[in-house]
Design an enzyme around this catalytic site. Structure first.
Site, PDB file in Angstrom:
ATOM      1  CG  LEU A 127      -6.455   3.435   3.888  1.00 34.96           C
ATOM      2  CD1 LEU A 127      -5.458   4.249   3.066  1.00 34.96           C
ATOM      3  CD2 LEU A 127      -5.970   3.304   5.324  1.00 34.96           C
TER       4      LEU A 127
ATOM      5  CD  GLU B 218     -11.583   5.988   5.218  1.00 36.88           C
ATOM      6  OE1 GLU B 218     -11.008   4.895   5.386  1.00 36.88           O
ATOM      7  OE2 GLU B 218     -11.110   6.906   4.523  1.00 36.88           O
TER       8      GLU B 218
ATOM      9  NE  ARG C 122       5.962  26.460   2.501  1.00 35.25           N
ATOM     10  CZ  ARG C 122       5.149  27.052   1.607  1.00 35.25           C
ATOM     11  NH1 ARG C 122       5.641  27.903   0.731  1.00 35.25           N
ATOM     12  NH2 ARG C 122       3.848  26.785   1.615  1.00 35.25           N
TER      13      ARG C 122
ATOM     14  CG  HIS D  43       3.572  25.090  -3.559  1.00 37.19           C
ATOM     15  ND1 HIS D  43       4.077  26.254  -3.020  1.00 37.19           N
ATOM     16  CD2 HIS D  43       2.397  24.862  -2.926  1.00 37.19           C
ATOM     17  CE1 HIS D  43       3.239  26.703  -2.101  1.00 37.19           C
ATOM     18  NE2 HIS D  43       2.209  25.874  -2.025  1.00 37.19           N
TER      19      HIS D  43
ATOM     20  NE  ARG E 104      -2.490   0.956   3.613  1.00 40.25           N
ATOM     21  CZ  ARG E 104      -3.244   0.643   4.675  1.00 40.25           C
ATOM     22  NH1 ARG E 104      -4.518   0.341   4.510  1.00 40.25           N
ATOM     23  NH2 ARG E 104      -2.736   0.641   5.884  1.00 40.25           N
TER      24      ARG E 104
HETATM   25  N1  PDD Z   1      -5.220   4.038  10.389  1.00 36.84           N
HETATM   26  N2  PDD Z   1      -9.231   4.302   7.292  1.00 36.84           N
HETATM   27  C1  PDD Z   1      -8.383   5.246   7.725  1.00 36.84           C
HETATM   28  C2  PDD Z   1      -8.667   6.662   7.392  1.00 36.84           C
HETATM   29  C3  PDD Z   1      -7.248   4.885   8.489  1.00 36.84           C
HETATM   30  O1  PDD Z   1      -6.397   5.840   8.904  1.00 36.84           O
HETATM   31  C4  PDD Z   1      -7.035   3.519   8.825  1.00 36.84           C
HETATM   32  C5  PDD Z   1      -5.859   3.071   9.646  1.00 36.84           C
HETATM   33  C6  PDD Z   1      -7.965   2.579   8.362  1.00 36.84           C
HETATM   34  C7  PDD Z   1      -7.778   1.100   8.630  1.00 36.84           C
HETATM   35  O2  PDD Z   1      -6.755   0.593   7.842  1.00 36.84           O
HETATM   36  P1  PDD Z   1      -5.862  -0.649   8.300  1.00 36.84           P
HETATM   37  O3  PDD Z   1      -6.773  -1.780   8.495  1.00 36.84           O
HETATM   38  O4  PDD Z   1      -4.940  -0.851   7.151  1.00 36.84           O
HETATM   39  O5  PDD Z   1      -5.162  -0.259   9.577  1.00 36.84           O
HETATM   40  C8  PDD Z   1      -9.035   2.993   7.593  1.00 36.84           C
HETATM   41  C9  PDD Z   1      -4.050   3.789  11.193  1.00 36.84           C
HETATM   42  C10 PDD Z   1      -4.144   2.593  12.076  1.00 36.84           C
HETATM   43  C11 PDD Z   1      -3.704   5.060  11.953  1.00 36.84           C
HETATM   44  O6  PDD Z   1      -3.863   6.115  11.350  1.00 36.84           O
HETATM   45  O7  PDD Z   1      -3.252   5.000  13.093  1.00 36.84           O
END
Ligand code: PDD
Length: 284
Positions: free
Chosen positions: A202, A178, A99, A101, A50
């Site tokens: 995500l 989510e 810095r 962009h 990922r």
């Molecule tokens: N976050 N959606 C978002 C926006 C996230 O930040 C995460 C995970 C998930 C779950 O994804 P996974 O199963 O791959 O952990 C979904 C991590 C744990 C964090 O930001 O701490």
């Protein structure tokens, strides 16, 4: 604690990053959080893939992060974390440059940082369930990239804390996307439903594992939009992620979803996930 920065292992207190780092200035970077269960890292390759996907999308000069698997293992071992629950944090930014962009010169090395720490599983939440709130999803249109630009997530999560909830679920155009650090599943007529993997969410590693577990357990499952309206009538809602694992949702505090106890589907998925992550020694 021992951390990793750009090829070196050093005391975390000694880690220093340039104020010109594009992670610091622009949130121009990616991260991953990987769980370790008694020294066994969970789904490392999926996390690193990922990260590569994100690096290609952000046009980083380097996109292969396979080497971070060994770094993660080393951090668990060297910090004495192999006997219990831990997390490894990985972060890669476009590097340090004055810095502006536009991208820095191609040869600018990425900044690669990794650390590990003890993790206390959210046992009570997983056992009894949690409350959440709904918040408008004001994030950008590339939520499929795990970038370090997390301000909307931070604000929404704090709003949840202030409301006495454990997580905020984002809602965009009447559908759930989510959580701030979790993906969402709901159950309708015994069938598990989770929003489809688009740029609006995500592609969570735990989400993929849970989809897999549903198939294994012969729980019917669909990747389809869940409207707020439908969520109110769900038999069960749960959040899934590296840190929350599979956690039942009992109430949406600012909407009408109310359950008094976790349902049967979440319980089956929790048991199956526990099995998948491997054996635990007594007392952990
Ligand atoms: N976050 N959606 C978002 C926006 C996230 O930040 C995460 C995970 C998930 C779950 O994804 P996974 O199963 O791959 O952990 C979904 C991590 C744990 C964090 O930001 O701490």
């Amino acid at each position: 604690m021992i951390a990793y920065l750009n090829g070196r292992y050093l005391d975390k207190d000694e880690v220093s990053v340039s104020p010109d780092d594009r992670g610091f200035l622009f949130a121009d970077g990616l991260y991953e959080v990987i769980r370790s269960y008694e020294g066994r890292l969970f789904e490392t390759m999926a996390h690193l893939d990922r990260m590569s996907y994100g690096a290609r999308a952000l046009r980083f000069q380097r996109t292969d992060f396979g080497f971070l698997g060994a770094v993660a293992e080393t951090l668990i071992a060297r910090n004495g974390l192999a006997g219990g629950d831990a997390t490894v944090y990985l972060q890669v930014t476009r590097g340090a440059a004055p810095r502006t962009h536009r991208f820095p010169p191609r040869e600018t090395p990425l900044t690669v940082f990794a650390s590990a720490r003890f993790f206390t599983p959210h046992a009570a939440e997983m056992e009894h369930g949690v409350d959440v709130i709904l918040v408008p999803d004001l994030r950008w249109a590339r939520c499929d990239l795990k970038t370090i630009g997390l301000l909307p997530n931070v604000l929404a999560h704090q709003e949840a804390m202030d409301a006495g909830a454990s997580e905020a679920l984002f809602e965009r155009g009447g559908v759930l996307t989510e959580g701030t650090h979790s993906n969402v599943f709901a159950v309708f007529g015994g069938e598990a439903v989770t929003p489809p993997r688009t740029n609006a969410i995500l592609g969570g590693i735990t989400r993929s594992v849970v989809l897999d577990l549903c198939r294994e357990l012969e729980i019917p499952v669909r990747e389809e939009a869940i409207t707020v309206e439908q969520a109110r009538r769900a038999e069960e809602i749960m959040i899934v992620g590296t840190t929350v694992e599979v956690t039942p949702v009992l109430r949406i505090l600012n909407d009408s979803f109310r359950r008094t106890e976790p349902g049967p589907v979440v319980r089956r998925l929790q048991a199956a996930l526990r099995e998948r992550v491997g054996p635990r020694s007594a007392g952990s």
